[in-house]
Design a protein around this motif. Structure first.
Motif, mmCIF file in Angstrom:
data_model
loop_
_atom_site.group_PDB
_atom_site.id
_atom_site.type_symbol
_atom_site.label_atom_id
_atom_site.label_comp_id
_atom_site.label_asym_id
_atom_site.label_seq_id
_atom_site.Cartn_x
_atom_site.Cartn_y
_atom_site.Cartn_z
ATOM 1 N N SER A 92 -6.827 -1.187 4.777
ATOM 2 C CA SER A 92 -6.850 -0.577 3.447
ATOM 3 C C SER A 92 -8.004 0.394 3.335
ATOM 4 C CB SER A 92 -6.994 -1.625 2.354
ATOM 5 O OG SER A 92 -6.196 -2.725 2.607
ATOM 6 N N GLN A 93 -9.162 -0.026 3.866
ATOM 7 C CA GLN A 93 -10.330 0.836 3.754
ATOM 8 C C GLN A 93 -10.115 2.146 4.493
ATOM 9 O OE1 GLN A 93 -11.809 -0.660 1.274
ATOM 10 N NE2 GLN A 93 -13.841 -0.800 2.152
ATOM 11 N N LYS B 135 -7.775 4.411 2.645
ATOM 12 C CA LYS B 135 -8.429 5.067 1.511
ATOM 13 C C LYS B 135 -9.350 6.172 1.978
ATOM 14 C CE LYS B 135 -9.558 1.152 -0.460
ATOM 15 N NZ LYS B 135 -10.252 0.238 -1.381
ATOM 16 N N ASP B 136 -10.027 5.903 3.085
ATOM 17 C CA ASP B 136 -10.930 6.921 3.611
ATOM 18 C C ASP B 136 -10.145 8.179 3.977
ATOM 19 O OD1 ASP B 136 -12.688 7.597 6.555
ATOM 20 O OD2 ASP B 136 -13.526 7.767 4.543
ATOM 21 N N ILE C 228 0.863 4.376 -2.599
ATOM 22 C CA ILE C 228 0.645 5.767 -2.184
ATOM 23 C C ILE C 228 1.814 6.634 -2.607
ATOM 24 C CG2 ILE C 228 0.313 7.267 -0.197
ATOM 25 C CD1 ILE C 228 -1.137 5.101 1.178
ATOM 26 N N SER D 89 -10.361 -3.832 -2.809
ATOM 27 C CA SER D 89 -11.027 -3.926 -1.498
ATOM 28 C C SER D 89 -11.270 -5.375 -1.182
ATOM 29 C CB SER D 89 -12.363 -3.214 -1.492
ATOM 30 O OG SER D 89 -12.422 -2.260 -2.475
ATOM 31 N N ILE E 226 0.850 -1.202 0.000
ATOM 32 C CA ILE E 226 0.000 0.000 0.000
ATOM 33 C C ILE E 226 0.876 1.239 0.000
ATOM 34 C CG2 ILE E 226 -1.719 1.294 1.278
ATOM 35 C CD1 ILE E 226 -2.957 -1.148 2.183
ATOM 36 N N LEU F 186 -4.172 0.223 -4.909
ATOM 37 C CA LEU F 186 -4.810 1.119 -3.958
ATOM 38 C C LEU F 186 -6.307 0.896 -3.936
ATOM 39 C CD1 LEU F 186 -3.731 3.132 -2.068
ATOM 40 C CD2 LEU F 186 -3.956 4.885 -3.774
ATOM 41 N N SER F 187 -6.888 0.608 -5.081
ATOM 42 C CA SER F 187 -8.342 0.547 -5.124
ATOM 43 C C SER F 187 -8.890 -0.823 -4.796
ATOM 44 C CB SER F 187 -8.823 0.952 -6.509
ATOM 45 O OG SER F 187 -8.364 0.012 -7.452
ATOM 46 N N LEU G 30 -7.272 9.123 2.807
ATOM 47 C CA LEU G 30 -6.708 9.778 1.632
ATOM 48 C C LEU G 30 -7.738 10.586 0.869
ATOM 49 C CD1 LEU G 30 -4.390 7.225 -0.146
ATOM 50 C CD2 LEU G 30 -3.784 9.470 0.700
ATOM 51 N N PHE G 31 -8.891 9.987 0.675
ATOM 52 C CA PHE G 31 -9.799 10.594 -0.291
ATOM 53 C C PHE G 31 -11.010 11.266 0.304
ATOM 54 C CE2 PHE G 31 -7.262 9.112 -3.519
ATOM 55 C CZ PHE G 31 -7.008 7.770 -3.397
#
Lengths: 317, 366
Positions: free
Chosen positions: B334-335, B338-339, A219, B265, A215, B262-263, B341-342
């Motif tokens: 991971s979730q 991502k949360d 990033i 899930s 990851i 990255l995407s 980051l975005f």
């Protein structure tokens, strides 16, 4: 010969196809130039013959699915090149296609591939020959020269278009853009081979490190790409680079997409998923504790067993 | 390009040292290095025929110890296994041998659905196999079939009773032959490839005490099948290799790939599988509880070995639960990332400070 495609088709390429082509090429190349072996009892012929033969061109067929305007290339297989007729062996192609149809019934012949640095005139001949199977085949070209300086994938996809040149309608190759598409399993195995991750469990710490490292690298890429954009915009602001409105619009729309999701429902679902995971952790901890407890009690029992046998009392519960 | 001293590179070096990773491919700095690393692709049929004649494996059932799988073969097998969903699929592998290692260069799928009840699934596929091998030889792939692979979606990499008898038959008539099992469900759930390579011992051969292979959880309805046959085969070490062109392509691929990493899930895709694992674990727990209850009264009379087995049953369950939890936690991490980051950026000029949610601690090692 290559200008931008205007057909409006979007191409998606799977990494399996690229590895396939690369493997085909490497195999043919190494059969042509046998490596120097230390125990060479049979290699009496042409082993150290100065410069190796020029890299061969390999040919093959790509198969996949076309849904509407999207062409997705899943797989590929090798074909024979018949230099007498300067085209691909048709009987072989049909045979192979039949075999592949049995295992992958959804895939159709989408086009063909070859290796080399640029599309050539003779390729158009092969391209036209394939047009009776698929009226608009694609031509995937892989450049096998390893150039460490280049940052982009050495794979280009060409389509054929009818253009009027000097008053004569001709078919020429036009370059098309493509994206890399993958399924989760493919991504994991590509990742696995690319970075030689440990295949067994290791300790929990190693697994965690491996997961987070991947990851982190992703990033880092994101970060570097954003920096490039940022740098470009700053330069534009200072006036070093002339304004380019279309690019500015794209950047602005990108920024406006953040935050990605903001609805109430998302927050609820997200928190629910979070609590579910915490619950699983709790349960696992519970199991761990009860197992340790059990061990403790057993050990205690064993320790006090001698007393009870002598005295005739029941075991300590 | 990269101003930071990459801590990920330091971490990778440390990890490589810890795990004794030996790089199979030397970086292509000169053409001779290129040739050396790609030498494995050369098929020397004279040497292969000679090896076939000698049959060193006839005397030593434990002769082959290692397997080298090419990047292409792995990719093909995993993709094919995954495409089957919850149905077992099978295929053949082509390659050659090299001393005590079997090298798998390529794999292809067979148009049969391998089910556990079909003993002779390969009989249907013989015609396909012959056709395919013929066309392959013409197209320049000279290797022979060296094994077969099939998938165990969701229940781990081991050989079932049917698999063992199939493999024993193969090893009698088609040596050298290898059996490979892939679990695509666990691969996606755990984020790493679940694969195992096996060879069976001949009938009646008593293996010297093998070191216990790496533990994996087996669902309750299959555990009997596993236990009965697990002594009849041994597993081989698997390493992977790729050509220099492959490495180059894969490196460049990363430039496009990072988006997918990255995407991804894993939590979303594996809900069913995780639920199945948890319910299976619950059943095992009940079983263990019954056994423990019995032993409580028998502790005075029963020999101490009994107690050890029940304890290890509970310990196994604990390990399983730890594994499930770790995978879940990774997915959740991971979730959350991502949360952050975005989602934590607002349209106003100032962005939000560090989020207040603490990340859950991973499970300690059992």
């Amino acid at each position: 010969m290559a200008s931008s495609s205007s057909s409006g088709l979007t191409f998606k390429l799977h990494p399996l196809v690229m590895v396939n082509i690369s493997d085909h090429y490497t195999r043919v190349k190494s059969q042509m130039n046998p490596p120097v072996t230390s125990t060479s009892c049979s290699n009496t012929n042409g082993n150290g013959n100065g410069a190796p033969a020029p890299p061969p061109r390999v040919y093959g067929c790509v198969i996949g699915v076309q849904r509407g305007r999207t062409v997705e290339i899943f797989n590929s297989f090798e074909l024979l090149y018949d230099s007498a007729t300067d085209s691909l062996d048709r009987a072989f192609l049909l045979k192979k296609q039949e075999l592949y149809k049995k295992v992958f019934p959804n895939f159709y012949v989408l086009g063909w591939y070859s290796t080399g640095s640029d599309a050539e005139e003779s390729d158009m001949h092969i391209h036209k020959a394939l047009m009776d199977i698929n009226e608009s085949p694609v031509y995937v070209l892989l450049n096998p020269a390893i150039n460490h300086a280049q940052k982009d994938l050495p794979v280009t996809i060409y389509e054929s278009e009818m253009h009027v040149i000097d008053g004569i309608p001709q078919l020429i190759f036009v370059n098309s853009s493509y994206t890399i598409e993958t399924v989760e399993a493919e991504r994991i195995s590509v990742d696995h081979v690319a970075h030689l991750k440990p295949s067994d469990g290791g300790s929990a710490a190693t697994q965690l490190a491996a997961h987070l490292t991947s990851i982190h690298s992703a990033i880092k890429m994101l970060n570097s790409r954003i920096r490039v954009l940022h740098h470009y915009l700053v330069a534009m602001q200072k006036g070093e680079i002339p304004y380019e409105n279309s690019l500015l619009r794209q950047v602005s729309s990108l920024l406006r997409r953040l935050p990605a999701i903001e609805s109430e429902k998302f927050q609820d679902d997200f928190l629910m998923e979070y609590s579910d995971t915490l619950l699983i952790t709790y349960l696992a901890m519970f199991t761990n504790c009860s197992s340790t407890m059990n061990e403790l009690v057993e050990k205690f029992n064993t320790a006090y067993d001698r007393h009870s046998r002598r005295g005739g009392r029941t075991a300590f519960i | 390009m990269d101003p930071y001293p990459s801590s990920s590179q330091i971490a990778q070096k440390t990890w490589e040292l810890e795990n004794d990773i030996v790089s199979v491919d030397t970086p292509a700095t000169s053409s001779s290095a290129d040739a050396a690393s790609d030498a494995i692709f050369y098929y020397d049929d004279v040497a292969q025929a000679k090896f076939q004649q000698e049959k060193p494996w006839a005397n030593d059932p434990h002769y082959f110890r290692r397997v080298k799988i090419s990047a292409l073969a792995l990719l093909k097998m995993v993709v094919h296994a995954r495409s089957g969903g919850t149905i077992e699929v099978m295929g053949l592998m082509q390659g050659k041998t090299d001393g005590d290692a079997i090298i798998v260069m390529d794999a292809f799928a067979l148009p049969v659905e391998g089910t556990e009840t079909r003993v002779n699934a390969q009989a249907d596929a013989y015609e396909y196999m012959v056709d395919y091998s013929q066309t392959n030889k013409q197209a320049g792939r000279l290797e022979n079939v060296v094994g077969w692979y099939h998938s165990h979606p969701g229940y781990g990499c081991w050989l079932s009773g049917i698999d063992v008898s199939t493999q024993m038959l193969n090893q009698q008539f088609q040596e050298p032959f290898l059996a490979v099992v892939i679990d695509p469900t666990r691969t996606v759930s755990a984020g790493k490839v679940e694969i195992g390579a096996f060879r069976t011992y001949p009938e009646g051969y008593k293996p010297p005490d093998d070191p216990v292979s790496e533990y994996q959880t087996i669902p309750l309805n299959k555990i009997e099948d596993f236990g009965v046959h697990c002594k009849q085969y041994y597993s081989l070490d698997i390493t992977y290799f790729k050509s220099s062109l492959d490495s180059h392509l894969l490196d460049l691929l990363w430039n496009k790939y990072w988006v997918n990493t990255l995407s991804s899930s894993p939590l979303l895709g594996n809900g069913d599988y995780v639920a199945g694992q948890i319910s299976d674990l619950a059943e095992k727990l009940e079983q263990a509880e019954n056994q423990l209850a019995h032993s409580r009264f028998g502790s005075l009379i029963a020999p101490p070995q009994r107690k050890k087995e029940e304890e290890s049953q509970l310990a196994k369950i604990t390990r399983d639960s730890a594994k499930i939890t770790v995978e879940q936690v990774h997915g959740l991490m991971s979730q959350v990332i991502k949360d952050i980051l975005f989602n934590s950026v607002r349209q106003s000029s100032r962005s939000r400070a560090e989020p207040s949610e603490p990340e859950p601690e991973p499970m300690v090692e059992s």
